[in-house]
Design a protein around this motif. Structure first.
Motif, short mmCIF file in Angstrom:
data_model
loop_
_atom_site.label_atom_id
_atom_site.label_comp_id
_atom_site.label_asym_id
_atom_site.label_seq_id
_atom_site.Cartn_x
_atom_site.Cartn_y
_atom_site.Cartn_z
N GLY A 51 0.79 -1.23 0.00
CA GLY A 51 0.00 0.00 0.00
C GLY A 51 0.81 1.28 0.00
N ASN A 52 2.12 1.18 0.10
CA ASN A 52 2.97 2.36 0.14
C ASN A 52 3.33 2.83 -1.26
OD1 ASN A 52 3.39 2.76 3.04
ND2 ASN A 52 4.36 0.75 2.95
N GLU A 53 3.52 4.14 -1.40
CA GLU A 53 3.93 4.71 -2.69
C GLU A 53 5.27 4.13 -3.14
OE1 GLU A 53 5.09 9.09 -4.28
OE2 GLU A 53 3.25 8.95 -3.08
N ASP A 54 6.19 3.99 -2.18
CA ASP A 54 7.49 3.36 -2.43
C ASP A 54 7.57 2.14 -1.51
OD1 ASP A 54 10.15 2.66 -2.86
OD2 ASP A 54 10.96 4.33 -1.70
N PRO A 55 7.02 0.99 -1.95
CA PRO A 55 6.99 -0.18 -1.07
C PRO A 55 8.40 -0.63 -0.67
CG PRO A 55 5.56 -0.51 -2.96
CD PRO A 55 6.39 0.71 -3.23
N LYS A 56 8.60 -0.77 0.62
CA LYS A 56 9.89 -1.25 1.12
C LYS A 56 9.68 -1.88 2.48
CE LYS A 56 11.13 3.46 2.54
NZ LYS A 56 12.10 4.55 2.36
N VAL A 57 10.61 -2.79 2.82
CA VAL A 57 10.61 -3.43 4.13
C VAL A 57 11.95 -3.15 4.79
CG1 VAL A 57 8.95 -5.24 3.51
CG2 VAL A 57 11.39 -5.67 3.22
N LEU A 58 11.91 -3.09 6.12
CA LEU A 58 13.12 -2.84 6.89
C LEU A 58 13.74 -4.18 7.27
CD1 LEU A 58 14.93 -0.70 8.27
CD2 LEU A 58 13.48 -0.98 10.31
N LEU A 59 15.01 -4.35 6.95
CA LEU A 59 15.73 -5.58 7.31
C LEU A 59 16.64 -5.28 8.49
CD1 LEU A 59 16.72 -6.81 3.73
CD2 LEU A 59 14.69 -7.39 5.08
N ILE A 60 16.48 -6.06 9.55
CA ILE A 60 17.24 -5.88 10.79
C ILE A 60 18.24 -7.02 10.89
CG2 ILE A 60 17.09 -5.79 13.31
CD1 ILE A 60 14.10 -5.04 12.94
N HIS A 61 19.50 -6.69 10.85
CA HIS A 61 20.56 -7.70 10.95
C HIS A 61 20.67 -8.15 12.40
CE1 HIS A 61 24.27 -9.85 10.51
NE2 HIS A 61 24.39 -9.51 9.24
#
Length: 144
Positions: A51-61
């Motif tokens: 649903g985001n204009e710039d779809p992205k997910v946060l990756l946590i190392h």
């Protein structure tokens, strides 16, 4: 922005690490499939990402301080094309229940965890991720 934060590690990755191994495929194909082990993401979580204009997910190392944004163009709960999967986990691809078609990885700001709130609890992602075994979190990101 509401999206998802996922944990990852380099435990099974080649020497160059998870992110570089994925970026190498992007250089050749223009995309890579990033797999999430175990239970699939809920449809609600997928809808937030898409649903985001710039779809992205946060990756946590896990166990490290690096955080990355993975810019996503598709989320899939089936098996993707094998060419876009890093070779080191192609043979185990059936263990991955959600796939993200990523076109770019970007180092997230050092203070990104302080800008994220876990939607289910209202608590900060930095604190929740230290004490939870959850493989992913639905988050609200301030200023994104």
């Amino acid at each position: 922005m509401k999206t998802v934060a996922l944990r990852f590690s380099d435990k099974f990755a080649p020497d160059e690490g998870t992110i570089i191994a994925h970026e190498n495929i992007i250089k050749g194909l223009g995309y890579v499939w990033y797999g999430k082990l175990g239970l699939p993401l809920s449809q609600k979580a997928i809808d937030y990402v898409k649903g985001n204009e710039d779809p992205k997910v946060l990756l946590i190392h896990s166990g490290k301080t690096m955080r990355y944004w993975a810019h996503v163009v598709e989320v899939l709960k089936g098996e993707p094309d094998i060419d876009g999967i890093p070779s080191y986990y192609r043979d185990n691809r059936d263990r991955f229940k959600t796939w993200f078609k990523v076109i770019k990885f970007e180092v997230a700001p050092k203070d990104i965890m302080s800008k994220c709130t876990v939607i289910s609890s209202g608590a900060g992602l930095g604190e929740v991720s230290k004490h939870s075994m959850s493989p992913y979190f639905i988050i609200e990101v301030e200023g994104e």
